[in-house]
Design a protein around this motif. Structure first.
Motif, PDB file in Angstrom:
ATOM      1  N   LEU A 144      51.306  60.875  -6.708  1.00 20.98           N
ATOM      2  CA  LEU A 144      49.884  60.709  -6.422  1.00 20.98           C
ATOM      3  C   LEU A 144      49.553  61.173  -5.011  1.00 20.98           C
ATOM      4  O   LEU A 144      50.408  61.168  -4.125  1.00 20.98           O
ATOM      5  CB  LEU A 144      49.487  59.236  -6.575  1.00 20.98           C
ATOM      6  N   VAL A 145      48.297  61.541  -4.799  1.00 20.03           N
ATOM      7  CA  VAL A 145      47.803  61.859  -3.462  1.00 20.03           C
ATOM      8  C   VAL A 145      46.527  61.071  -3.216  1.00 20.03           C
ATOM      9  O   VAL A 145      45.847  60.643  -4.155  1.00 20.03           O
ATOM     10  CB  VAL A 145      47.519  63.375  -3.302  1.00 20.03           C
ATOM     11  N   VAL A 146      46.205  60.868  -1.941  1.00 19.92           N
ATOM     12  CA  VAL A 146      44.986  60.156  -1.569  1.00 19.92           C
ATOM     13  C   VAL A 146      43.816  61.131  -1.591  1.00 19.92           C
ATOM     14  O   VAL A 146      43.878  62.218  -1.005  1.00 19.92           O
ATOM     15  CB  VAL A 146      45.126  59.523  -0.173  1.00 19.92           C
ATOM     16  N   THR A 147      42.736  60.749  -2.281  1.00 19.00           N
ATOM     17  CA  THR A 147      41.546  61.603  -2.349  1.00 19.00           C
ATOM     18  C   THR A 147      40.328  60.969  -1.688  1.00 19.00           C
ATOM     19  O   THR A 147      39.340  61.648  -1.430  1.00 19.00           O
ATOM     20  CB  THR A 147      41.188  61.923  -3.810  1.00 19.00           C
ATOM     21  N   ASP A 148      40.378  59.679  -1.394  1.00 17.89           N
ATOM     22  CA  ASP A 148      39.231  59.027  -0.768  1.00 17.89           C
ATOM     23  C   ASP A 148      39.699  57.741  -0.102  1.00 17.89           C
ATOM     24  O   ASP A 148      40.722  57.159  -0.483  1.00 17.89           O
ATOM     25  CB  ASP A 148      38.154  58.710  -1.814  1.00 17.89           C
ATOM     26  N   HIS A 149      38.925  57.315   0.886  1.00 14.74           N
ATOM     27  CA  HIS A 149      39.289  56.103   1.624  1.00 14.74           C
ATOM     28  C   HIS A 149      38.033  55.529   2.262  1.00 14.74           C
ATOM     29  O   HIS A 149      37.297  56.235   2.957  1.00 14.74           O
ATOM     30  CB  HIS A 149      40.327  56.468   2.705  1.00 14.74           C
ATOM     31  N   VAL A 200      43.078  51.289  -4.822  1.00 16.31           N
ATOM     32  CA  VAL A 200      43.875  50.133  -4.421  1.00 16.31           C
ATOM     33  C   VAL A 200      43.357  49.597  -3.093  1.00 16.31           C
ATOM     34  O   VAL A 200      43.093  50.374  -2.162  1.00 16.31           O
ATOM     35  CB  VAL A 200      45.369  50.498  -4.296  1.00 16.31           C
ATOM     36  N   ALA A 201      43.191  48.286  -2.993  1.00 22.76           N
ATOM     37  CA  ALA A 201      42.821  47.639  -1.734  1.00 22.76           C
ATOM     38  C   ALA A 201      44.097  47.318  -0.969  1.00 22.76           C
ATOM     39  O   ALA A 201      44.958  46.597  -1.458  1.00 22.76           O
ATOM     40  CB  ALA A 201      42.031  46.356  -2.007  1.00 22.76           C
ATOM     41  N   LEU A 202      44.202  47.863   0.239  1.00 19.23           N
ATOM     42  CA  LEU A 202      45.399  47.711   1.067  1.00 19.23           C
ATOM     43  C   LEU A 202      45.012  47.152   2.431  1.00 19.23           C
ATOM     44  O   LEU A 202      43.908  47.409   2.937  1.00 19.23           O
ATOM     45  CB  LEU A 202      46.100  49.056   1.247  1.00 19.23           C
ATOM     46  N   ASP A 203      45.931  46.419   3.041  1.00 21.93           N
ATOM     47  CA  ASP A 203      45.685  45.928   4.398  1.00 21.93           C
ATOM     48  C   ASP A 203      45.904  47.018   5.435  1.00 21.93           C
ATOM     49  O   ASP A 203      45.274  47.038   6.484  1.00 21.93           O
ATOM     50  CB  ASP A 203      46.600  44.734   4.713  1.00 21.93           C
ATOM     51  N   ARG A 204      46.841  47.945   5.128  1.00 22.58           N
ATOM     52  CA  ARG A 204      47.162  49.018   6.066  1.00 22.58           C
ATOM     53  C   ARG A 204      47.151  50.351   5.346  1.00 22.58           C
ATOM     54  O   ARG A 204      47.452  50.442   4.158  1.00 22.58           O
ATOM     55  CB  ARG A 204      48.556  48.783   6.692  1.00 22.58           C
ATOM     56  N   TRP A 205      46.833  51.394   6.092  1.00 20.60           N
ATOM     57  CA  TRP A 205      46.801  52.747   5.545  1.00 20.60           C
ATOM     58  C   TRP A 205      48.222  53.229   5.274  1.00 20.60           C
ATOM     59  O   TRP A 205      49.064  53.221   6.164  1.00 20.60           O
ATOM     60  CB  TRP A 205      46.114  53.675   6.530  1.00 20.60           C
ATOM     61  N   PRO A 206      48.539  53.654   4.050  1.00 24.46           N
ATOM     62  CA  PRO A 206      49.887  54.138   3.766  1.00 24.46           C
ATOM     63  C   PRO A 206      50.106  55.514   4.393  1.00 24.46           C
ATOM     64  O   PRO A 206      49.224  56.363   4.377  1.00 24.46           O
ATOM     65  CB  PRO A 206      49.913  54.218   2.229  1.00 24.46           C
ATOM     66  N   ASN A 207      51.292  55.744   4.945  1.00 22.85           N
ATOM     67  CA  ASN A 207      51.557  56.965   5.692  1.00 22.85           C
ATOM     68  C   ASN A 207      52.530  57.861   4.935  1.00 22.85           C
ATOM     69  O   ASN A 207      53.746  57.704   5.036  1.00 22.85           O
ATOM     70  CB  ASN A 207      52.122  56.612   7.075  1.00 22.85           C
ATOM     71  N   ALA A 208      51.995  58.772   4.128  1.00 25.25           N
ATOM     72  CA  ALA A 208      52.834  59.712   3.391  1.00 25.25           C
ATOM     73  C   ALA A 208      51.937  60.815   2.830  1.00 25.25           C
ATOM     74  O   ALA A 208      50.706  60.745   2.924  1.00 25.25           O
ATOM     75  CB  ALA A 208      53.580  59.011   2.258  1.00 25.25           C
ATOM     76  N   ASP A 209      52.551  61.848   2.273  1.00 25.08           N
ATOM     77  CA  ASP A 209      51.801  62.928   1.633  1.00 25.08           C
ATOM     78  C   ASP A 209      51.655  62.700   0.131  1.00 25.08           C
ATOM     79  O   ASP A 209      50.651  63.072  -0.471  1.00 25.08           O
ATOM     80  CB  ASP A 209      52.487  64.275   1.877  1.00 25.08           C
ATOM     81  N   ARG A 210      52.692  62.110  -0.474  1.00 24.43           N
ATOM     82  CA  ARG A 210      52.692  61.831  -1.913  1.00 24.43           C
ATOM     83  C   ARG A 210      53.139  60.387  -2.124  1.00 24.43           C
ATOM     84  O   ARG A 210      53.937  59.855  -1.338  1.00 24.43           O
ATOM     85  CB  ARG A 210      53.638  62.793  -2.637  1.00 24.43           C
ATOM     86  N   TYR A 211      52.653  59.777  -3.208  1.00 26.10           N
ATOM     87  CA  TYR A 211      52.878  58.342  -3.401  1.00 26.10           C
ATOM     88  C   TYR A 211      53.283  58.012  -4.831  1.00 26.10           C
ATOM     89  O   TYR A 211      53.057  58.777  -5.763  1.00 26.10           O
ATOM     90  CB  TYR A 211      51.598  57.562  -3.075  1.00 26.10           C
ATOM     91  N   ARG A 212      53.838  56.808  -4.979  1.00 32.45           N
ATOM     92  CA  ARG A 212      54.005  56.175  -6.277  1.00 32.45           C
ATOM     93  C   ARG A 212      53.411  54.775  -6.175  1.00 32.45           C
ATOM     94  O   ARG A 212      53.412  54.148  -5.108  1.00 32.45           O
ATOM     95  CB  ARG A 212      55.479  56.107  -6.697  1.00 32.45           C
ATOM     96  N   ILE A 213      52.881  54.283  -7.290  1.00 32.56           N
ATOM     97  CA  ILE A 213      52.331  52.926  -7.351  1.00 32.56           C
ATOM     98  C   ILE A 213      53.076  52.167  -8.439  1.00 32.56           C
ATOM     99  O   ILE A 213      53.202  52.644  -9.563  1.00 32.56           O
ATOM    100  CB  ILE A 213      50.817  52.943  -7.661  1.00 32.56           C
ATOM    101  N   ASP A 214      53.589  50.987  -8.086  1.00 31.28           N
ATOM    102  CA  ASP A 214      54.332  50.149  -9.023  1.00 31.28           C
ATOM    103  C   ASP A 214      53.681  48.781  -9.124  1.00 31.28           C
ATOM    104  O   ASP A 214      53.250  48.209  -8.108  1.00 31.28           O
ATOM    105  CB  ASP A 214      55.785  49.966  -8.566  1.00 31.28           C
TER     106      ASP A 214
END
Length: 636
Positions: A58-63, A121-135
């Motif tokens: 996955l990639v981030v498209t909005d925040h 996803v509602a997160l407390d901190r911004w995740p730092n990566a280019d690509r992601y997985r969600i579990d």
């Protein structure tokens, strides 16, 4: 009035039951952690996503910034041409967001929105990566709250101790003989009115039994409104966020003073102004609180800032103390705002495993748990700690609680508090709603006979309604039918294991399903009014991959609990020469599937495999009796 006791507990057995519940919670926790560990070991996309609990690449498209200071981050497939895979991540699900195939820190969050091509996803901190997985993540906080609740209840005295004795069958539940002159705020039928009156008369516990389509939530909301009219403070709960939001929306429409507590990301976006976070954000104190927090942050930064000028001794420490004092004062004002909002509410809505710290020492005259049969028993004890009386609403003939530990389920963890109360006290503490407003009579009758002693009545507005009565639908032989069973026996449409998986699918049956869907679409029924239900996740994945009509909803039985569609196509999948039907043997699950359709129900299955089970044999006989039986040979 009193109820006849059945399975009465002795005090020793009662204590043992609470000890057992604590052990079941531990077993469930262990089962989920083991399952997550196994899932995280799988890196291959096609295998890892089959559980429905993982989404990869996955990639981030909005925040955007959300309520409560959370970051609302939207993820999509890196390949934008791909839709999201079938998954079990619902709004409100706890998840872990991690870098995909890269070293990096995982962040815990909560699903706040989902679409066919994205997930937020509602997160407390911004995740730092280019690509992601969600579990999907283990929800240990919820289990700890359940454990604390049952440990408190086990040794309780006073009113809670008395309620515990009733729940365990040591004491008989009492009902008031007082007659209520009720002015109903909703147009209820007789069985709904009787259920409301009965529940209001309960001095300990009562049950509203709501079979499919009988307006259970409408009845529950009327009960809450009547209780508020008697100056009761009400705690309204349900095990899922969706069910809580349903209650909240109905109570807002009924113009009640209501507050929804819980993580703001778990609240439907349209209702967030009624969440505690949303109401606090609108409170008169908030501009002052925000100014104080900004000032405290500025002082903290200034204390850490390097300067050429020599500071006075202790100046840095004093600045930090001042910032902490400002933060403490701001939190005190925020707490005052929270208390003011909660104090003014007549009803507080929450999931059954809400954060008890939010409510302080507040107690309620009445706790109502909707969809009670979908909660394990410990979940219902969390609101019960706060209440003098308890109303359980649900249907023990539909989906039971979801339990991961097979052994815990076998020992009793899969039995809800509502189901156990019916075993302990009998039907005399329950009132069943008997008029259903969803299904054509022919769709309703089999379920009514099998699960409700033939007690359901189709309301005049639905008793004979058909697809051609809808404006867009073309009348023809196919649309004018109500119930159809397509028998695939002898066609050689054998089930198979999904490649590299454990779930079953049936490709030929899936093809037949899609032909039926196409017939419905060609007849003018919008895709949004069509559902396809499959008992196996592999069949869901196969159908989603092959279905080109985005509006058609395809999911497992669990995904359709509490839902309805104008037309439903069910694929039963199982076809083998051993007559093995697996968890199709769970009749309650099938009851849910068979009662989602309003005007048209199509079931596809192999009678040679299914007919060895009395339930399915009876269903096939019933469909034949209403002229809906056909074979795959007739359909070709």
């Amino acid at each position: 009035m009193s109820s006849r006791r059945r399975n009465k507990f002795t005090p020793a057995e009662s204590e043992k039951h609470f000890v057992n519940m604590a052990e079941w919670i531990a077993m469930e926790s262990k089962a989920e952690i083991l399952r997550m560990e196994e899932r995280r070991k799988i890196q291959n996309t096609s295998d890892a996503e089959k559980s429905g609990e993982t989404i990869l690449d996955l990639v981030v498209t909005d925040h955007v910034h959300g309520l409560g200071g959370h970051q609302l981050v939207t993820f999509m497939r890196r390949n934008e041409t791909l839709s999201m895979p079938w998954h079990r991540l619902r709004v409100g699900s706890p998840v872990v967001v991690s870098p995909y195939r890269e070293p990096g820190k995982s962040e815990s969050g909560v699903v706040s929105r989902k679409k066919h091509d994205s997930i937020q996803v509602a997160l407390d901190r911004w995740p730092n990566a280019d690509r992601y997985r969600i579990d999907l993540s283990a929800d240990e906080v919820t289990r700890q709250r359940q454990l604390a609740a049952i440990m408190t209840a086990k040794d309780a005295r006073g009113r809670l101790g008395a309620l515990r004795s009733v729940m365990m069958g040591e004491k008989i539940p009492c009902f008031s003989d007082r007659k209520f002159d009720l002015h109903f705020h909703t147009d209820l039928n007789d069985s709904q009115k009787l259920a409301v009156e009965f529940a209001l008369s309960a001095e300990d516990v009562a049950i509203i039994h709501g079979p499919p389509g009988t307006g259970k939530t409408t009845t529950v909301v009327e009960l809450i409104v009547q209780a508020i009219g008697r100056d009761d403070k009400v705690l309204a709960c349900a095990p899922s966020n969706t069910a809580v939001d349903n209650l909240l929306e109905r109570l807002i429409d009924a113009r009640q003073r209501v507050v929804r507590i819980g993580h703001p990301a778990r609240v439907a976006e349209r209702l967030r102004d009624y969440s505690l976070d949303g109401l606090v954000d609108q409170h008169d104190n908030m501009p002052v609180i925000k100014d104080m927090m900004r000032e405290a942050d500025a002082i903290f930064r200034k204390s850490e800032k390097w300067t050429r000028a020599k500071r006075e001794r202790g100046e840095r420490q004093e600045m930090k103390r001042e910032a902490k004092r400002l933060q403490a004062d701001a939190r005190m004002l925020e707490r005052q705002a929270i208390n003011s909002i909660l104090d003014q509410a007549d009803v507080i809505c929450a999931t059954t495993t809400f954060n008890p710290d939010l409510l302080g020492d507040r107690r309620f005259d009445l706790a109502v748990v909707d969809e009670a049969c979908q909660s394990t028993e410990p979940g219902c004890w969390v609101p019960l700690l706060r209440a003098d009386r308890l109303i359980l609403a649900g249907d023990h003939q539909q989906l039971p609680p979801t339990v991961l530990s097979t052994e815990a389920g076998r020992q009793g963890f899969a039995k809800s508090l509502m189901e156990r109360q019916l075993e302990v006290h009998g039907d005399q503490i329950s009132r069943m709603l008997n008029v259903q407003y969803r299904m054509h009579r022919d769709i309703m009758t089999f379920s009514s006979d099998q699960f409700y002693h033939g007690g359901l009545i189709a309301h005049r507005t639905v008793v004979e309604h058909t697809l051609p009565e809808l404006e867009s639908v073309i009348p023809n032989e196919f649309t004018e039918k109500i119930v159809t069973f397509v028998d695939t026996a002898g066609a050689g449409w054998d089930e198979e294991l999904e490649p590299n998986g454990l779930s079953k699918r049936n490709p030929q049956e899936a093809e037949c399903v899609l032909k039926k869907v196409q017939l419905l679409l060609d007849s003018g029924l919008p895709g949004e009014d069509i559902a396809v239900i499959a008992p196996y996740a592999a069949q869901v994945r196969l159908l989603r991959d092959q279905c080109r009509h985005r509006g058609v909803e395809i999911d497992t039985v669990d995904g359709f609990q509490g839902r309805e569609k104008e037309a439903v196509v069910i694929t039963l999948v199982r076809s083998n020469n051993k007559n093995e039907i697996g968890f199709l043997a769970d009749r309650r699950r099938m009851n849910v599937a068979l009662t989602r359709a309003r005007r048209r129900l199509i079931v596809i299955g192999d009678s040679a495999t299914l007919g060895g089970d009395e339930f399915y044999r009876s269903f096939i006989d019933y469909v034949e009796s209403v002229g809906g039986y056909s074979t795959v040979w007739q359909e070709l």
